[in-house]
Motif scaffolding. Structure first.
Motif, PDB file in Angstrom:
ATOM      1  N   GLN A  13     -53.410  94.674  -6.298  1.00 52.02           N
ATOM      2  CA  GLN A  13     -52.103  94.019  -6.250  1.00 52.02           C
ATOM      3  C   GLN A  13     -52.130  92.602  -6.842  1.00 52.02           C
ATOM      4  O   GLN A  13     -51.168  92.175  -7.472  1.00 52.02           O
ATOM      5  CB  GLN A  13     -51.542  94.020  -4.823  1.00 52.02           C
ATOM      6  N   ALA A  14     -53.209  91.859  -6.658  1.00 47.96           N
ATOM      7  CA  ALA A  14     -53.260  90.491  -7.181  1.00 47.96           C
ATOM      8  C   ALA A  14     -53.207  90.490  -8.711  1.00 47.96           C
ATOM      9  O   ALA A  14     -52.488  89.683  -9.323  1.00 47.96           O
ATOM     10  CB  ALA A  14     -54.514  89.784  -6.694  1.00 47.96           C
ATOM     11  N   GLU A  15     -53.935  91.406  -9.345  1.00 45.98           N
ATOM     12  CA  GLU A  15     -53.939  91.494 -10.804  1.00 45.98           C
ATOM     13  C   GLU A  15     -52.580  91.963 -11.319  1.00 45.98           C
ATOM     14  O   GLU A  15     -52.073  91.454 -12.327  1.00 45.98           O
ATOM     15  CB  GLU A  15     -55.041  92.455 -11.266  1.00 45.98           C
ATOM     16  N   ARG A  16     -51.969  92.910 -10.626  1.00 47.31           N
ATOM     17  CA  ARG A  16     -50.650  93.394 -11.056  1.00 47.31           C
ATOM     18  C   ARG A  16     -49.593  92.309 -10.894  1.00 47.31           C
ATOM     19  O   ARG A  16     -48.677  92.208 -11.717  1.00 47.31           O
ATOM     20  CB  ARG A  16     -50.266  94.663 -10.292  1.00 47.31           C
ATOM     21  N   ARG A  17     -49.717  91.492  -9.873  1.00 47.47           N
ATOM     22  CA  ARG A  17     -48.761  90.387  -9.717  1.00 47.47           C
ATOM     23  C   ARG A  17     -48.930  89.383 -10.852  1.00 47.47           C
ATOM     24  O   ARG A  17     -47.930  88.882 -11.396  1.00 47.47           O
ATOM     25  CB  ARG A  17     -48.944  89.708  -8.363  1.00 47.47           C
ATOM     26  N   ARG A  18     -50.162  89.099 -11.208  1.00 51.17           N
ATOM     27  CA  ARG A  18     -50.405  88.159 -12.314  1.00 51.17           C
ATOM     28  C   ARG A  18     -49.794  88.691 -13.598  1.00 51.17           C
ATOM     29  O   ARG A  18     -49.150  87.945 -14.352  1.00 51.17           O
ATOM     30  CB  ARG A  18     -51.907  87.943 -12.495  1.00 51.17           C
ATOM     31  N   ARG A  19     -49.946  89.976 -13.861  1.00 49.92           N
ATOM     32  CA  ARG A  19     -49.399  90.573 -15.082  1.00 49.92           C
ATOM     33  C   ARG A  19     -47.870  90.595 -15.045  1.00 49.92           C
ATOM     34  O   ARG A  19     -47.213  90.388 -16.074  1.00 49.92           O
ATOM     35  CB  ARG A  19     -49.966  91.976 -15.270  1.00 49.92           C
ATOM     36  N   MET A  20     -47.290  90.831 -13.872  1.00 49.29           N
ATOM     37  CA  MET A  20     -45.836  90.768 -13.726  1.00 49.29           C
ATOM     38  C   MET A  20     -45.323  89.369 -14.039  1.00 49.29           C
ATOM     39  O   MET A  20     -44.321  89.193 -14.772  1.00 49.29           O
ATOM     40  CB  MET A  20     -45.430  91.153 -12.312  1.00 49.29           C
ATOM     41  N   GLN A  21     -46.008  88.358 -13.505  1.00 45.64           N
ATOM     42  CA  GLN A  21     -45.595  86.974 -13.750  1.00 45.64           C
ATOM     43  C   GLN A  21     -45.722  86.608 -15.221  1.00 45.64           C
ATOM     44  O   GLN A  21     -44.893  85.854 -15.756  1.00 45.64           O
ATOM     45  CB  GLN A  21     -46.422  86.033 -12.868  1.00 45.64           C
ATOM     46  N   ALA A  66     -37.428  91.706 -26.724  1.00 42.15           N
ATOM     47  CA  ALA A  66     -38.420  91.235 -25.757  1.00 42.15           C
ATOM     48  C   ALA A  66     -38.077  91.702 -24.348  1.00 42.15           C
ATOM     49  O   ALA A  66     -38.973  92.074 -23.568  1.00 42.15           O
ATOM     50  CB  ALA A  66     -38.513  89.717 -25.804  1.00 42.15           C
ATOM     51  N   LEU A  67     -36.800  91.709 -23.996  1.00 45.19           N
ATOM     52  CA  LEU A  67     -36.396  92.139 -22.656  1.00 45.19           C
ATOM     53  C   LEU A  67     -36.663  93.626 -22.445  1.00 45.19           C
ATOM     54  O   LEU A  67     -37.141  94.028 -21.372  1.00 45.19           O
ATOM     55  CB  LEU A  67     -34.920  91.821 -22.424  1.00 45.19           C
ATOM     56  N   ARG A  68     -36.376  94.429 -23.444  1.00 44.99           N
ATOM     57  CA  ARG A  68     -36.667  95.866 -23.322  1.00 44.99           C
ATOM     58  C   ARG A  68     -38.162  96.113 -23.201  1.00 44.99           C
ATOM     59  O   ARG A  68     -38.607  96.958 -22.398  1.00 44.99           O
ATOM     60  CB  ARG A  68     -36.070  96.623 -24.512  1.00 44.99           C
ATOM     61  N   GLN A  69     -38.946  95.388 -23.989  1.00 45.22           N
ATOM     62  CA  GLN A  69     -40.403  95.528 -23.878  1.00 45.22           C
ATOM     63  C   GLN A  69     -40.882  95.070 -22.500  1.00 45.22           C
ATOM     64  O   GLN A  69     -41.766  95.692 -21.902  1.00 45.22           O
ATOM     65  CB  GLN A  69     -41.087  94.717 -24.979  1.00 45.22           C
ATOM     66  N   GLY A  70     -40.282  93.995 -22.004  1.00 46.49           N
ATOM     67  CA  GLY A  70     -40.642  93.510 -20.678  1.00 46.49           C
ATOM     68  C   GLY A  70     -40.341  94.523 -19.598  1.00 46.49           C
ATOM     69  O   GLY A  70     -41.154  94.727 -18.676  1.00 46.49           O
ATOM     70  N   MET A  71     -39.183  95.168 -19.681  1.00 42.06           N
ATOM     71  CA  MET A  71     -38.840  96.185 -18.683  1.00 42.06           C
ATOM     72  C   MET A  71     -39.810  97.360 -18.742  1.00 42.06           C
ATOM     73  O   MET A  71     -40.185  97.922 -17.704  1.00 42.06           O
ATOM     74  CB  MET A  71     -37.401  96.656 -18.891  1.00 42.06           C
ATOM     75  N   GLU A  72     -40.213  97.735 -19.938  1.00 42.44           N
ATOM     76  CA  GLU A  72     -41.190  98.822 -20.069  1.00 42.44           C
ATOM     77  C   GLU A  72     -42.521  98.432 -19.445  1.00 42.44           C
ATOM     78  O   GLU A  72     -43.145  99.246 -18.742  1.00 42.44           O
ATOM     79  CB  GLU A  72     -41.385  99.169 -21.553  1.00 42.44           C
ATOM     80  N   ARG A  73     -42.948  97.212 -19.686  1.00 43.81           N
ATOM     81  CA  ARG A  73     -44.219  96.756 -19.105  1.00 43.81           C
ATOM     82  C   ARG A  73     -44.142  96.706 -17.583  1.00 43.81           C
ATOM     83  O   ARG A  73     -45.104  97.083 -16.888  1.00 43.81           O
ATOM     84  CB  ARG A  73     -44.585  95.385 -19.674  1.00 43.81           C
ATOM     85  N   LEU A  74     -43.007  96.262 -17.049  1.00 44.99           N
ATOM     86  CA  LEU A  74     -42.850  96.223 -15.587  1.00 44.99           C
ATOM     87  C   LEU A  74     -42.826  97.629 -15.006  1.00 44.99           C
ATOM     88  O   LEU A  74     -43.402  97.880 -13.938  1.00 44.99           O
ATOM     89  CB  LEU A  74     -41.574  95.471 -15.225  1.00 44.99           C
ATOM     90  N   ALA A  75     -42.145  98.548 -15.684  1.00 52.82           N
ATOM     91  CA  ALA A  75     -42.106  99.934 -15.200  1.00 52.82           C
ATOM     92  C   ALA A  75     -43.501 100.538 -15.177  1.00 52.82           C
ATOM     93  O   ALA A  75     -43.865 101.269 -14.238  1.00 52.82           O
ATOM     94  CB  ALA A  75     -41.174 100.763 -16.091  1.00 52.82           C
ATOM     95  N   GLN A  76     -44.291 100.215 -16.195  1.00 50.50           N
ATOM     96  CA  GLN A  76     -45.667 100.721 -16.225  1.00 50.50           C
ATOM     97  C   GLN A  76     -46.489 100.138 -15.075  1.00 50.50           C
ATOM     98  O   GLN A  76     -47.292 100.842 -14.456  1.00 50.50           O
ATOM     99  CB  GLN A  76     -46.313 100.374 -17.563  1.00 50.50           C
ATOM    100  N   LEU A  77     -46.273  98.849 -14.781  1.00 51.50           N
ATOM    101  CA  LEU A  77     -46.986  98.238 -13.657  1.00 51.50           C
ATOM    102  C   LEU A  77     -46.605  98.897 -12.337  1.00 51.50           C
ATOM    103  O   LEU A  77     -47.461  99.140 -11.481  1.00 51.50           O
ATOM    104  CB  LEU A  77     -46.686  96.738 -13.596  1.00 51.50           C
ATOM    105  N   ALA A  78     -45.318  99.194 -12.167  1.00 52.70           N
ATOM    106  CA  ALA A  78     -44.866  99.825 -10.923  1.00 52.70           C
ATOM    107  C   ALA A  78     -45.336 101.275 -10.834  1.00 52.70           C
ATOM    108  O   ALA A  78     -45.857 101.711  -9.804  1.00 52.70           O
ATOM    109  CB  ALA A  78     -43.348  99.749 -10.824  1.00 52.70           C
ATOM    110  N   ASP A  79     -45.150 102.013 -11.928  1.00 53.37           N
ATOM    111  CA  ASP A  79     -45.530 103.431 -11.918  1.00 53.37           C
ATOM    112  C   ASP A  79     -47.040 103.606 -11.787  1.00 53.37           C
ATOM    113  O   ASP A  79     -47.507 104.641 -11.287  1.00 53.37           O
ATOM    114  CB  ASP A  79     -45.047 104.118 -13.197  1.00 53.37           C
TER     115      ASP A  79
END
Length: 548
Positions: A428-436, A451-464
């Motif tokens: 979780q600590a590493e995933r939080r850092r990547r989210m930030q 950039a926003l669409r790419q950001g949403m994709e990256r966040l979805a990957q972190l969550a999934d």
């Protein structure tokens, strides 16, 4: 995991900044039993951020000034503030100020309030200005809470809202290293903004953004998430100290190459004069060119940013407001105006959040909210000094409303244990850092659709990609629940930023750099199933036409 109730109260307040403390005191004065829980220490959050020189508190100069302040808030909000909320807000400021004075809180008045530096950020005229003194607030509020019997639970993090028969009836919390449940007749969320979603932020770590997601899970709505204040702050020295915007007109700003970042601007001094009138970035004034130049320089050298030096004019006739800042800077940070500093944009305060009515009600029975966790009373930009006023006014309103709800409807029975999904995300600590990182790279001052669409994709990957394991370490369970909430709130924020294909106030789209009158609609976020969905509210122009 099954948890037993360890405590019960009429009103549970979560968050111990100014808004939470005011809510707790108001509920206690109304005769209710109150617990004040906070993930950090009591007197925490943005209200007591150590990187600032004090809390400005503004209000109407007199009764005749109320309507002008209402209109100024609506104008600065760029059509995104809720007028009913604004009117309730402004009407409550003067009584709130008198209330804290009556408690004994010391307010610092300006020696010469007519100096132009005392015109609030983004405002058009002088208002009643006061400075709240941290030490006095702590002393007075501590005494009042003790006298009124408010039970304080510092180091107690909210993890889940409990609902019984459609109403909020309690909460699962992590207190120290123990998971437990608290039963209540009503709950007030005062958990602060969502600065913790960003790597580069001028907030304390307890301003995490989890409260917004928990309210959404309970059935509340979020509003105006795309509008967030981005402020210049110190990179070096004394990282995360807020830069005083009133000094911009005296500065020379140099990039990593040693050149003035505004050297190609023919109206350089006019830009700096304008930039001295407001702290956060805004896209609606010519001063946005200063911030965009700072962003470009900071991107070229992230750890160096922009070097600030001051011209001789600042020493020749230092205004009172500026002098107060440098006195604080020397006392707390041992810096003077002769010391060069490096600055860059940081995420600061949220203008949006949980949607409430003028009494702090979220629309979910038993759930109330106040302070920076909420939205509606501010719009795309916010006048300086109103964040503190917001905490005072709506903290009291939410506390009184929660007390009335708890008195009218008895605390639900809690015969059995509470079911709680206690799982751990090992990384979780590493995933939080990547989210930030994602939020700071995609959702700060300069935004683009790509950039926003790419950001949403990256966040979805972190969550999934979260792999859950079983465990009983309460602190790890709490950190994992916090991350889960943050990841989903972050996706909702980027979604709202992506939907607003224009620039309005604090929201700037490089691919849509101008304001679009057709987009004078607020964006609401609702939970559909387990997914947050952002959608435009009814066009406000049509709404006004219908009223006429």
């Amino acid at each position: 995991m099954r948890l037993k109730y360890s405590r019960h109260c009429d009103v549970l307040v979560v968050g111990s900044g100014i808004a939470g403390i005011m809510a707790a005191l108001a509920a206690a004065v109304a005769g209710r039993s109150v617990i004040l829980a906070s993930s950090g220490p009591v007197f925490s959050g943005s209200s007591f951020y150590p990187g600032t020189w004090g809390l400005g508190l503004i209000g109407p100069e007199n009764e005749a000034d109320q309507e002008d302040l209402v209109q100024s808030i609506l104008e600065v909000g760029c059509g995104m503030a809720d007028e009913a909320m604004v009117r309730a807000f402004v009407a409550g400021i003067a009584p709130a100020i008198e209330g804290v004075k009556a408690m004994g809180v010391q307010l610092k008045a300006a020696a010469d309030q007519n100096q132009k530096d005392f015109i609030p950020c983004f405002d058009r005229k002088h208002r009643s200005w006061n400075g709240l003194l941290f030490d006095s607030m702590r002393q007075v509020f501590s005494r009042k809470m003790e006298e009124s019997g408010v039970e304080q639970l510092p180091g107690c993090e909210l993890l889940q809202l409990i609902k019984t028969d459609g109403r909020v009836s309690g909460a699962v919390v992590c207190c120290g290293k123990e998971l437990t449940a608290i039963r209540c007749g009503a709950l007030v969320l005062a958990t602060g903004g969502y600065g913790g979603l960003f790597r580069d932020r001028l907030t304390t770590d307890d301003v995490a953004g989890a409260g917004q997601w928990l309210a959404l899970e309970a059935g509340a709505e979020l509003v105006n998430l795309e509008f967030m204040q981005m402020m210049p702050g110190y990179l070096n020295p004394c990282r995360k100290t807020i830069f005083n915007e009133k000094t911009f007109r005296y500065t020379r700003l140099t990039g990593p190459d040693g050149r003035d970042i505004l050297e190609n601007e023919p109206d350089r001094q006019a830009l700096l004069e304008c930039r001295s009138t407001h702290g956060p970035f805004t896209s609606r004034l010519i001063s946005r060119r200063v911030d965009l130049a700072m962003v470009k320089a900071a991107q070229a050298a992230p750890e160096q940013g922009v070097t600030v030096t001051y011209g001789p004019e600042i020493r020749e006739n230092t205004p009172e407001f500026v002098r107060t800042y440098f006195d604080w800077l020397w006392e707390k940070k041992h810096l003077t105006m002769d010391d060069p500093v490096q600055i860059a944009p940081f995420a600061h305060a949220a203008n949006g959040g949980v949607r409430i009515d003028p009494n702090g009600f979220t629309g979910v029975p038993g759930l109330f909210a106040c302070g920076e966790v909420t939205g509606g009373m501010h719009g795309a930009d916010r006048i300086g000094g109103l964040s503190t006023a917001n905490g005072l006014v709506f903290g009291r309103k939410a506390g009184e409303s929660a007390a009335a709800f708890a008195a009218a409807q008895p605390v639900p029975r809690a015969d059995g244990p509470v079911e709680f999904d206690a799982r751990i995300i090992p990384d979780q600590a590493e995933r939080r850092r990547r989210m930030q990182d994602v939020m700071s790279e995609c959702g700060m001052v300069v935004r683009t659709g790509e950039a926003l669409r790419q950001g949403m994709e990256r966040l979805a990957q972190l969550a999934d990609g979260c792999a859950f394991t079983e465990g009983d370490d309460a602190t790890q369970i709490a950190a994992s629940r916090r991350l889960w909430a943050q990841l989903h709130l972050a996706q909702a924020i980027l979604s709202a930023q992506c939907m607003r294909t224009e620039s309005r106030g604090s929201h700037y789209r490089a691919d849509y750099p101008e304001r679009n009158p057709a987009m004078e609609r607020r964006i609401l976020v609702r939970l559909e199933g387990s997914t947050a969905r952002a959608a435009f509210e009814q066009n406000l122009a049509e709404e006004r036409s219908e009223k006429q």
